[in-house]
Motif scaffolding. Sequence first.
Motif, short mmCIF file in Angstrom:
data_model
loop_
_atom_site.label_atom_id
_atom_site.label_comp_id
_atom_site.label_asym_id
_atom_site.label_seq_id
_atom_site.Cartn_x
_atom_site.Cartn_y
_atom_site.Cartn_z
N GLN A 293 0.82 -1.20 0.00
CA GLN A 293 0.00 0.00 0.00
C GLN A 293 0.86 1.26 0.00
OE1 GLN A 293 -3.17 -0.15 2.78
NE2 GLN A 293 -4.11 1.74 2.08
N VAL A 294 2.03 1.20 0.62
CA VAL A 294 2.94 2.35 0.58
C VAL A 294 3.40 2.57 -0.85
CG1 VAL A 294 5.21 3.18 1.33
CG2 VAL A 294 3.66 2.14 2.99
N GLU A 295 3.68 1.50 -1.59
CA GLU A 295 4.08 1.63 -2.99
C GLU A 295 2.95 2.21 -3.84
OE1 GLU A 295 7.01 1.39 -4.52
OE2 GLU A 295 7.79 1.15 -2.49
N ARG A 296 1.70 1.80 -3.56
CA ARG A 296 0.56 2.38 -4.29
C ARG A 296 0.44 3.86 -3.98
NH1 ARG A 296 -4.37 -1.33 -2.92
NH2 ARG A 296 -5.30 0.75 -2.92
N ALA A 297 0.70 4.25 -2.73
CA ALA A 297 0.64 5.67 -2.36
C ALA A 297 1.74 6.44 -3.08
CB ALA A 297 0.79 5.82 -0.85
N LYS A 298 2.93 5.87 -3.14
CA LYS A 298 4.02 6.53 -3.86
C LYS A 298 3.68 6.66 -5.34
CE LYS A 298 7.83 5.11 -0.86
NZ LYS A 298 9.06 4.31 -0.78
N GLY A 299 3.04 5.64 -5.91
CA GLY A 299 2.62 5.71 -7.30
C GLY A 299 1.59 6.81 -7.54
N ALA A 300 0.68 6.98 -6.59
CA ALA A 300 -0.32 8.04 -6.71
C ALA A 300 0.35 9.41 -6.63
CB ALA A 300 -1.38 7.90 -5.61
N PHE A 301 1.33 9.56 -5.73
CA PHE A 301 2.07 10.81 -5.65
C PHE A 301 2.85 11.07 -6.94
CE2 PHE A 301 2.03 10.41 -0.85
CZ PHE A 301 1.11 11.42 -0.68
N ARG A 302 3.45 10.02 -7.48
CA ARG A 302 4.21 10.15 -8.73
C ARG A 302 3.29 10.58 -9.87
NH1 ARG A 302 5.79 5.14 -9.15
NH2 ARG A 302 7.18 5.40 -7.38
N ASN A 303 2.11 9.96 -9.95
CA ASN A 303 1.14 10.36 -10.98
C ASN A 303 0.69 11.80 -10.80
OD1 ASN A 303 1.25 7.84 -12.18
ND2 ASN A 303 -0.53 7.07 -11.08
N ALA A 304 0.52 12.22 -9.56
CA ALA A 304 0.12 13.61 -9.29
C ALA A 304 1.22 14.57 -9.75
CB ALA A 304 -0.17 13.80 -7.81
N LEU A 305 2.46 14.23 -9.50
CA LEU A 305 3.56 15.10 -9.93
C LEU A 305 3.66 15.17 -11.46
CD1 LEU A 305 6.34 14.28 -7.32
CD2 LEU A 305 4.93 16.33 -7.50
N VAL A 306 3.46 14.04 -12.12
CA VAL A 306 3.46 14.04 -13.59
C VAL A 306 2.31 14.89 -14.11
CG1 VAL A 306 3.09 12.58 -15.63
CG2 VAL A 306 4.67 11.84 -13.84
N GLY A 307 1.15 14.75 -13.51
CA GLY A 307 0.01 15.57 -13.91
C GLY A 307 0.25 17.04 -13.67
N PHE A 308 0.91 17.37 -12.56
CA PHE A 308 1.23 18.76 -12.26
C PHE A 308 2.20 19.31 -13.29
CE2 PHE A 308 3.52 22.02 -9.70
CZ PHE A 308 2.45 22.86 -9.50
N ALA A 309 3.20 18.51 -13.68
CA ALA A 309 4.16 18.94 -14.71
C ALA A 309 3.46 19.16 -16.05
CB ALA A 309 5.28 17.90 -14.84
N VAL A 310 2.55 18.26 -16.40
CA VAL A 310 1.81 18.42 -17.65
C VAL A 310 0.96 19.69 -17.60
CG1 VAL A 310 -0.06 17.43 -19.04
CG2 VAL A 310 1.81 15.98 -18.26
N ALA A 311 0.34 19.94 -16.46
CA ALA A 311 -0.49 21.15 -16.32
C ALA A 311 0.36 22.41 -16.44
CB ALA A 311 -1.24 21.13 -14.99
N LEU A 312 1.56 22.38 -15.89
CA LEU A 312 2.43 23.55 -15.98
C LEU A 312 3.00 23.74 -17.39
CD1 LEU A 312 4.45 23.52 -12.64
CD2 LEU A 312 2.67 25.08 -13.33
N LEU A 313 3.30 22.64 -18.07
CA LEU A 313 3.91 22.73 -19.39
C LEU A 313 2.89 22.82 -20.53
CD1 LEU A 313 6.86 20.22 -18.96
CD2 LEU A 313 6.94 22.71 -18.94
N ALA A 314 1.62 22.65 -20.23
CA ALA A 314 0.60 22.70 -21.28
C ALA A 314 0.59 24.03 -22.03
CB ALA A 314 -0.77 22.39 -20.70
#
Length: 120
Positions: free
Chosen positions: A87-108
């Motif tokens: 579950q900690v790995e799933r949480a880290k994956g969710a954080f990683r996806n959030a950071l990728v989404g944030f980068a996409v939102a900033l670079l859009a």
Amino acid sequence: MFPVSSRLRRAILRTALLTATATAVAVAIPAVASADDPSTVYLAAKDLPTVISNIQTWVLGILGAVVTLFLIYGGVLWATAGGDPGQVERAKGAFRNALVGFAVALLAPVFLQIVKGFVS
């Protein structure tokens, strides 16, 4: 799945039935027909850059909401992990996806400017 009590199931069904009934009544009641007033002014986009800017604003807002949801989901997973490494790995994956989404939102906007440069 987790077990659902019959009392909760009845409450959910009652809420769904009331929502469906209210929606059906709202759709079934006809609106009053009236002639358009000739002095009515309709606002519309005047040019393509305005439309693109409006779409960009909406998409960035939606991306921001999705990033926020992933951060909340990751935080809940992390808080409820209780030392479970999976579950900690799933949480880290969710954080990683959030950071990728944030980068996409900033670079859009940057990507949009590049595409505008190619098109015009």
